[in-house]
Design an enzyme around this catalytic site. Sequence first.
Site, PDB file in Angstrom:
ATOM      1  N   GLY A   3       0.822  -1.209   0.000  1.00  0.00           N
ATOM      2  CA  GLY A   3       0.000   0.000   0.000  1.00  0.00           C
ATOM      3  C   GLY A   3       0.855   1.259   0.000  1.00  0.00           C
TER       4      GLY A   3
ATOM      5  N   SER B  91      -2.146 -13.005  -4.335  1.00  0.00           N
ATOM      6  CA  SER B  91      -0.808 -13.551  -4.120  1.00  0.00           C
ATOM      7  C   SER B  91      -0.638 -14.782  -4.985  1.00  0.00           C
ATOM      8  CB  SER B  91      -0.680 -13.930  -2.651  1.00  0.00           C
ATOM      9  OG  SER B  91       0.202 -15.003  -2.501  1.00  0.00           O
ATOM     10  N   SER B  92       0.602 -15.119  -5.290  1.00  0.00           N
ATOM     11  CA  SER B  92       0.850 -16.291  -6.134  1.00  0.00           C
ATOM     12  C   SER B  92       0.478 -17.600  -5.431  1.00  0.00           C
ATOM     13  CB  SER B  92       2.319 -16.330  -6.554  1.00  0.00           C
ATOM     14  OG  SER B  92       3.145 -16.343  -5.417  1.00  0.00           O
ATOM     15  N   CYS B  93       0.260 -17.548  -4.105  1.00  0.00           N
ATOM     16  CA  CYS B  93      -0.063 -18.797  -3.407  1.00  0.00           C
ATOM     17  C   CYS B  93      -1.489 -19.260  -3.676  1.00  0.00           C
ATOM     18  CB  CYS B  93       0.193 -18.685  -1.913  1.00  0.00           C
ATOM     19  SG  CYS B  93      -0.909 -17.562  -1.097  1.00  0.00           S
TER      20      CYS B  93
ATOM     21  N   TYR C 247      -4.879 -18.516   3.810  1.00  0.00           N
ATOM     22  CA  TYR C 247      -4.677 -17.226   3.113  1.00  0.00           C
ATOM     23  C   TYR C 247      -5.102 -17.350   1.649  1.00  0.00           C
ATOM     24  CZ  TYR C 247      -2.132 -13.139   1.354  1.00  0.00           C
ATOM     25  OH  TYR C 247      -1.792 -11.946   0.757  1.00  0.00           O
TER      26      TYR C 247
ATOM     27  N   LYS D 275      -8.000 -15.333  -0.491  1.00  0.00           N
ATOM     28  CA  LYS D 275      -7.692 -14.541  -1.690  1.00  0.00           C
ATOM     29  C   LYS D 275      -8.483 -15.032  -2.902  1.00  0.00           C
ATOM     30  CE  LYS D 275      -4.988 -11.402  -0.125  1.00  0.00           C
ATOM     31  NZ  LYS D 275      -5.375  -9.983  -0.226  1.00  0.00           N
TER      32      LYS D 275
ATOM     33  N   LEU E 258       7.108 -10.590  -2.637  1.00  0.00           N
ATOM     34  CA  LEU E 258       7.504  -9.174  -2.692  1.00  0.00           C
ATOM     35  C   LEU E 258       8.512  -8.841  -1.614  1.00  0.00           C
ATOM     36  CD1 LEU E 258       3.886  -7.805  -2.992  1.00  0.00           C
ATOM     37  CD2 LEU E 258       5.571  -7.923  -4.843  1.00  0.00           C
TER      38      LEU E 258
ATOM     39  N   HIS F 130       8.568 -12.972   5.591  1.00  0.00           N
ATOM     40  CA  HIS F 130       8.924 -13.804   4.447  1.00  0.00           C
ATOM     41  C   HIS F 130      10.442 -13.963   4.404  1.00  0.00           C
ATOM     42  CE1 HIS F 130       4.807 -13.009   2.936  1.00  0.00           C
ATOM     43  NE2 HIS F 130       4.969 -14.257   2.541  1.00  0.00           N
TER      44      HIS F 130
HETATM   45  P1  GDP Z   1       6.460 -18.957   1.017  1.00  0.00           P
HETATM   46  O1  GDP Z   1       7.017 -18.352  -0.252  1.00  0.00           O
HETATM   47  O2  GDP Z   1       5.000 -18.798   1.171  1.00  0.00           O
HETATM   48  O3  GDP Z   1       6.898 -20.391   1.169  1.00  0.00           O
HETATM   49  O4  GDP Z   1       7.041 -18.142   2.272  1.00  0.00           O
HETATM   50  P2  GDP Z   1       8.456 -17.661   2.826  1.00  0.00           P
HETATM   51  O5  GDP Z   1       8.934 -16.477   2.083  1.00  0.00           O
HETATM   52  O6  GDP Z   1       8.264 -17.495   4.289  1.00  0.00           O
HETATM   53  O7  GDP Z   1       9.457 -18.880   2.611  1.00  0.00           O
HETATM   54  C1  GDP Z   1      10.035 -19.177   1.372  1.00  0.00           C
HETATM   55  C2  GDP Z   1      11.108 -20.247   1.520  1.00  0.00           C
HETATM   56  O8  GDP Z   1      12.253 -19.670   2.177  1.00  0.00           O
HETATM   57  C3  GDP Z   1      10.712 -21.468   2.341  1.00  0.00           C
HETATM   58  O9  GDP Z   1      11.308 -22.610   1.737  1.00  0.00           O
HETATM   59  C4  GDP Z   1      11.390 -21.182   3.687  1.00  0.00           C
HETATM   60  O10 GDP Z   1      11.665 -22.355   4.428  1.00  0.00           O
HETATM   61  C5  GDP Z   1      12.688 -20.534   3.203  1.00  0.00           C
HETATM   62  N1  GDP Z   1      13.406 -19.755   4.231  1.00  0.00           N
HETATM   63  C6  GDP Z   1      14.736 -19.846   4.479  1.00  0.00           C
HETATM   64  N2  GDP Z   1      15.092 -19.074   5.507  1.00  0.00           N
HETATM   65  C7  GDP Z   1      13.951 -18.436   5.919  1.00  0.00           C
HETATM   66  C8  GDP Z   1      13.696 -17.503   6.966  1.00  0.00           C
HETATM   67  O11 GDP Z   1      14.570 -17.113   7.739  1.00  0.00           O
HETATM   68  N3  GDP Z   1      12.416 -17.047   7.070  1.00  0.00           N
HETATM   69  C9  GDP Z   1      11.419 -17.479   6.221  1.00  0.00           C
HETATM   70  N4  GDP Z   1      10.187 -16.970   6.365  1.00  0.00           N
HETATM   71  N5  GDP Z   1      11.652 -18.391   5.245  1.00  0.00           N
HETATM   72  C10 GDP Z   1      12.891 -18.872   5.103  1.00  0.00           C
END
Ligand code: GDP
Length: 309
Positions: A17, A108-110, A137, A141, A167, A180
């Site tokens: 936003g 979102s792409s999910c 989620y 969406k 993002l 993320h």
């Molecule tokens: P996703 O894209 O919905 O799966 O969400 P995330 O961005 O949280 O995670 C993406 C990938 O990054 C997954 O395989 C996580 O296990 C990996 N990952 C590695 N290190 C991290 C971390 O410190 N935080 C998060 N959130 N994900 C991590």
Amino acid sequence: MNKSAKIFVAGHRGMVGSAIVRRLQQAGYTHVVTRSRKELDLLDQKAVHAFMAEQKPDYIFIAAAKVGGIQANNVYRAEFLYQNLVIEANLINAAHEAGVQRLMFLGSSCIYPKLAPQPLKEDYLLTGPLEPTNEPYAIAKIAGIKLCEAYNHQYGRQYISVMPTNLYGLNDNYDLNASHVLPALIRKAHEAKQRGDTELVVWGSGTPMREFLYADDLADACVYLMEQGYDGPLVNIGTGTDVTIKELAETVVKVLGFKGQLAFDASKPDGTPRKLMDVSRLASLGWTAKTRLPEGIALAYQDFLAKLG
Ligand code: GDP
């Protein structure tokens, strides 16, 4: 969009936003309306209807949502489903009742099936089971997309839905339990460097592949589509290229100057194996992403440092 049109950006405090507001202001739009959570609780149906009836915006961008990384999505399943359903239902229905003709809903792409072919085309929506870690989620969406489509079909509204890839950018969430991967790695690399650690822990195996879009690029695409008067089906917004989590971590430590080793924590989930958007529909509409990953990470890191004070 007329430069003096009244444009409501829901969720202006968040990363997406705030980027949309910045983009609109840069482009010379003079009447951008925002409300903080204190001023307008988007979970409050009555309040949202009263606000919409009073303001009657010309355009709305819905960037308000309860968002988080893999862990938060997986743990707070009830809140992710409930709050996202209610926020979008309140905003979309109230917009329609107030006679708002044009609205953009951000997803979102999910929303795409876990095992859908890659890259993900818009047509893969609802063709298979979702990734379990973020199913609540995603279901919310998908309901938002369908709500927009239903108002378009039944009432001739022009409510469009866009699906951004992963993002990152300014005003991101750096809370390690909720964030993320990219902001998490920025924070971890920063702290590891400060402490002089020899190791940085990355969750999962490092093999999942993800695509990352700089939030200001997303905002540029959103404003572009509204300006074009686009009112077709769902559009993916991404860069069209992806990296492994290991490659991402290597890029982050390089940009931040952390010299230690990467360690992979297999007790944490990998989530979906790959998530790359097919961006051919967006490209055919004349838009492509500009910010390269190392450049975007450097900008996000500057913002992270500035907020540390
Ligand atoms: P996703 O894209 O919905 O799966 O969400 P995330 O961005 O949280 O995670 C993406 C990938 O990054 C997954 O395989 C996580 O296990 C990996 N990952 C590695 N290190 C991290 C971390 O410190 N935080 C998060 N959130 N994900 C991590």
